[in-house]
Motif scaffolding. Structure first.
Motif, PDB file in Angstrom:
ATOM      1  N   VAL A  63       0.977  -1.240  -0.105  1.00 34.28           N
ATOM      2  CA  VAL A  63      -0.208  -0.047   0.051  1.00 34.28           C
ATOM      3  C   VAL A  63       0.919   1.164   0.061  1.00 34.28           C
ATOM      4  CG1 VAL A  63      -1.778   1.574   1.308  1.00 34.28           C
ATOM      5  CG2 VAL A  63      -1.767  -1.114   1.330  1.00 34.28           C
ATOM      6  N   CYS A  64       0.518   2.182  -0.818  1.00 33.48           N
ATOM      7  CA  CYS A  64       1.504   3.482  -1.030  1.00 33.48           C
ATOM      8  C   CYS A  64       0.471   4.375  -1.311  1.00 33.48           C
ATOM      9  CB  CYS A  64       2.273   3.305  -2.232  1.00 33.48           C
ATOM     10  SG  CYS A  64       3.288   4.712  -2.537  1.00 33.48           S
ATOM     11  N   PHE A  65       0.539   5.279  -0.036  1.00 32.43           N
ATOM     12  CA  PHE A  65      -0.572   6.491   0.061  1.00 32.43           C
ATOM     13  C   PHE A  65       0.089   7.903  -0.281  1.00 32.43           C
ATOM     14  CE2 PHE A  65      -3.706   3.803   1.696  1.00 32.43           C
ATOM     15  CZ  PHE A  65      -4.693   4.417   1.290  1.00 32.43           C
ATOM     16  N   ASP A  66      -0.256   8.931  -0.907  1.00 26.90           N
ATOM     17  CA  ASP A  66       0.258  10.241  -0.810  1.00 26.90           C
ATOM     18  C   ASP A  66      -0.403  11.004   0.385  1.00 26.90           C
ATOM     19  OD1 ASP A  66       0.583  12.999  -1.461  1.00 26.90           O
ATOM     20  OD2 ASP A  66      -0.722  12.891  -3.471  1.00 26.90           O
ATOM     21  N   ARG A  67       0.667  11.287   1.103  1.00 30.09           N
ATOM     22  CA  ARG A  67       0.392  11.854   2.504  1.00 30.09           C
ATOM     23  C   ARG A  67       0.638  13.449   2.480  1.00 30.09           C
ATOM     24  NH1 ARG A  67      -2.671   8.342   5.039  1.00 30.09           N
ATOM     25  NH2 ARG A  67      -1.591   6.313   5.175  1.00 30.09           N
ATOM     26  N   ARG A  68       0.842  13.936   1.479  1.00 25.04           N
ATOM     27  CA  ARG A  68       1.222  15.568   1.521  1.00 25.04           C
ATOM     28  C   ARG A  68       0.132  16.343   2.147  1.00 25.04           C
ATOM     29  NH1 ARG A  68       2.052  16.831  -4.167  1.00 25.04           N
ATOM     30  NH2 ARG A  68       0.325  15.144  -4.385  1.00 25.04           N
ATOM     31  N   PRO A  69       0.191  17.521   2.887  1.00 26.23           N
ATOM     32  CA  PRO A  69      -0.722  18.314   3.054  1.00 26.23           C
ATOM     33  C   PRO A  69      -1.508  18.713   1.904  1.00 26.23           C
ATOM     34  CG  PRO A  69       1.448  18.828   4.235  1.00 26.23           C
ATOM     35  CD  PRO A  69       1.636  17.739   3.105  1.00 26.23           C
ATOM     36  N   GLY A  70      -2.667  18.735   2.039  1.00 23.90           N
ATOM     37  CA  GLY A  70      -3.535  19.315   0.689  1.00 23.90           C
ATOM     38  C   GLY A  70      -4.183  18.202   0.247  1.00 23.90           C
ATOM     39  N   ARG A  74      -8.458  14.631  -1.878  1.00 25.91           N
ATOM     40  CA  ARG A  74      -8.468  14.057  -3.300  1.00 25.91           C
ATOM     41  C   ARG A  74      -9.136  12.591  -3.394  1.00 25.91           C
ATOM     42  NH1 ARG A  74      -2.479  15.331  -5.723  1.00 25.91           N
ATOM     43  NH2 ARG A  74      -2.749  17.425  -5.999  1.00 25.91           N
ATOM     44  N   GLU A  75      -9.625  12.466  -4.579  1.00 25.46           N
ATOM     45  CA  GLU A  75     -10.318  11.252  -4.967  1.00 25.46           C
ATOM     46  C   GLU A  75      -9.533  10.095  -4.804  1.00 25.46           C
ATOM     47  OE1 GLU A  75     -12.978   8.927  -8.139  1.00 25.46           O
ATOM     48  OE2 GLU A  75     -12.790  11.271  -8.112  1.00 25.46           O
ATOM     49  N   PHE A  76      -8.078  10.323  -5.393  1.00 28.01           N
ATOM     50  CA  PHE A  76      -7.155   9.427  -5.509  1.00 28.01           C
ATOM     51  C   PHE A  76      -5.871   9.660  -4.487  1.00 28.01           C
ATOM     52  CE2 PHE A  76      -9.513   8.850  -9.418  1.00 28.01           C
ATOM     53  CZ  PHE A  76      -9.760   7.547  -9.430  1.00 28.01           C
ATOM     54  N   ARG A  77      -5.823   8.903  -3.825  1.00 26.96           N
ATOM     55  CA  ARG A  77      -4.377   8.999  -2.732  1.00 26.96           C
ATOM     56  C   ARG A  77      -3.476   7.779  -2.593  1.00 26.96           C
ATOM     57  NH1 ARG A  77      -5.138  11.078   2.742  1.00 26.96           N
ATOM     58  NH2 ARG A  77      -3.120  11.726   2.507  1.00 26.96           N
ATOM     59  N   ARG A  78      -4.302   6.717  -2.901  1.00 27.47           N
ATOM     60  CA  ARG A  78      -3.595   5.417  -2.947  1.00 27.47           C
ATOM     61  C   ARG A  78      -2.989   5.166  -4.165  1.00 27.47           C
ATOM     62  NH1 ARG A  78      -5.810  -0.178  -0.755  1.00 27.47           N
ATOM     63  NH2 ARG A  78      -3.934  -1.462  -1.434  1.00 27.47           N
ATOM     64  N   VAL A  79      -1.517   5.212  -4.309  1.00 28.61           N
ATOM     65  CA  VAL A  79      -0.987   5.135  -5.332  1.00 28.61           C
ATOM     66  C   VAL A  79      -0.875   3.599  -6.039  1.00 28.61           C
ATOM     67  CG1 VAL A  79       1.445   5.868  -6.614  1.00 28.61           C
ATOM     68  CG2 VAL A  79       0.166   7.383  -4.667  1.00 28.61           C
ATOM     69  N   ILE A  80      -0.333   2.884  -4.969  1.00 26.90           N
ATOM     70  CA  ILE A  80      -0.148   1.345  -5.306  1.00 26.90           C
ATOM     71  C   ILE A  80      -1.009   0.437  -4.439  1.00 26.90           C
ATOM     72  CG2 ILE A  80       1.517  -0.567  -5.577  1.00 26.90           C
ATOM     73  CD1 ILE A  80       3.906   1.544  -5.949  1.00 26.90           C
ATOM     74  N   GLY A  81      -1.588  -0.669  -5.030  1.00 31.26           N
ATOM     75  CA  GLY A  81      -2.179  -1.483  -3.878  1.00 31.26           C
ATOM     76  C   GLY A  81      -2.897  -2.664  -4.692  1.00 31.26           C
ATOM     77  N   ILE A 130      -1.111   7.118 -11.155  1.00 31.15           N
ATOM     78  CA  ILE A 130      -0.229   8.046 -11.591  1.00 31.15           C
ATOM     79  C   ILE A 130      -0.725   9.493 -11.221  1.00 31.15           C
ATOM     80  CG2 ILE A 130       1.190   9.096 -13.449  1.00 31.15           C
ATOM     81  CD1 ILE A 130       1.607   6.184 -13.102  1.00 31.15           C
ATOM     82  N   ILE A 131       0.099   9.941 -10.403  1.00 29.35           N
ATOM     83  CA  ILE A 131      -0.283  11.201  -9.563  1.00 29.35           C
ATOM     84  C   ILE A 131       0.876  12.313 -10.222  1.00 29.35           C
ATOM     85  CG2 ILE A 131      -0.582  12.732  -7.680  1.00 29.35           C
ATOM     86  CD1 ILE A 131      -1.795  10.171  -6.422  1.00 29.35           C
ATOM     87  N   PRO A 132       0.766  13.117 -11.241  1.00 25.68           N
ATOM     88  CA  PRO A 132       1.858  13.670 -11.691  1.00 25.68           C
ATOM     89  C   PRO A 132       2.693  14.814 -10.690  1.00 25.68           C
ATOM     90  CG  PRO A 132       0.118  13.731 -13.299  1.00 25.68           C
ATOM     91  CD  PRO A 132      -0.433  13.265 -11.990  1.00 25.68           C
ATOM     92  N   ASP A 133       1.815  15.373  -9.676  1.00 29.63           N
ATOM     93  CA  ASP A 133       2.308  16.263  -8.937  1.00 29.63           C
ATOM     94  C   ASP A 133       3.115  15.604  -7.819  1.00 29.63           C
ATOM     95  OD1 ASP A 133      -0.368  15.766  -8.021  1.00 29.63           O
ATOM     96  OD2 ASP A 133      -0.114  17.348  -6.661  1.00 29.63           O
ATOM     97  N   LEU A 134       2.712  14.568  -7.499  1.00 26.67           N
ATOM     98  CA  LEU A 134       3.387  13.441  -6.560  1.00 26.67           C
ATOM     99  C   LEU A 134       4.760  13.012  -7.064  1.00 26.67           C
ATOM    100  CD1 LEU A 134       3.624  12.092  -3.719  1.00 26.67           C
ATOM    101  CD2 LEU A 134       2.358  10.484  -4.767  1.00 26.67           C
ATOM    102  N   ILE A 135       4.837  12.674  -8.351  1.00 23.77           N
ATOM    103  CA  ILE A 135       5.897  12.138  -9.068  1.00 23.77           C
ATOM    104  C   ILE A 135       6.953  13.483  -8.992  1.00 23.77           C
ATOM    105  CG2 ILE A 135       6.835  11.502 -11.418  1.00 23.77           C
ATOM    106  CD1 ILE A 135       4.268  10.052 -11.816  1.00 23.77           C
TER     107      ILE A 135
END
Length: 145
Positions: A63-70, A74-81, A130-135
């Motif tokens: 499980v890989c989650f985007d944990r950035r503030p803000g 978002r609808e998609f925070r889970r990157v891998i799973g 794929i979340i471009p700003d996270l990349i």
């Protein structure tokens, strides 16, 4: 005749959860990304009398989650799973040690008495978002100054 005692070796290493949080340049910053490996399993059994070695390596989910503030809204925070949408609860193709779907399974059997090796690899139905700003943030994170 000389007899030698040959012992069976049976190793099981199971980790319910292993997690890693990635932070920015200082520990006071919020986490950028969290990774969590769920139900990692490694088994190995050797039977010298039969010249047999069996090994299994599996991972139920990564499980890989985007944990950035803000990003909380978002609808998609889970990157891998693992994608559980297409899995039947009666699926009989999964490994015997757990009937739940697995992200990854590797089984190896070496029978040197008949010179046979069997390798089985199963990759479950994973989902990658794929979340471009996270990349972009992760690219900056991984650069060495």
């Amino acid at each position: 005749t000389a007899s030698s005692s040959q012992q069976i070796m049976d190793i099981t290493f199971k980790m319910e959860e292993f997690s890693l949080d990635l932070y920015g340049h200082s520990a006071s910053e919020d986490s950028i990304l969290s990774l969590c490996a769920l139900e990692a399993l490694f088994t190995m059994k050797t039977i010298p009398k039969e010249k047999l070695t069996k090994s299994t390596l599996s991972l139920k989910d990564l499980v890989c989650f985007d944990r950035r503030p803000g990003t909380a809204e978002r609808e998609f925070r889970r990157v891998i799973g693992i994608n559980n949408n297409n899995v039947s609860s009666t699926d009989t193709t999964q490994p015997e040690h757990n009937d739940a779907p697995r992200l990854f399974l590797l089984q190896h059997v070496n029978n040197s008495s008949v010179d046979i090796q069997e390798i089985e690899v199963q990759i479950g139905s994973s989902q990658i978002v794929i979340i471009p700003d996270l990349i972009a943030v992760m690219t900056k994170f991984s650069k060495i100054p």
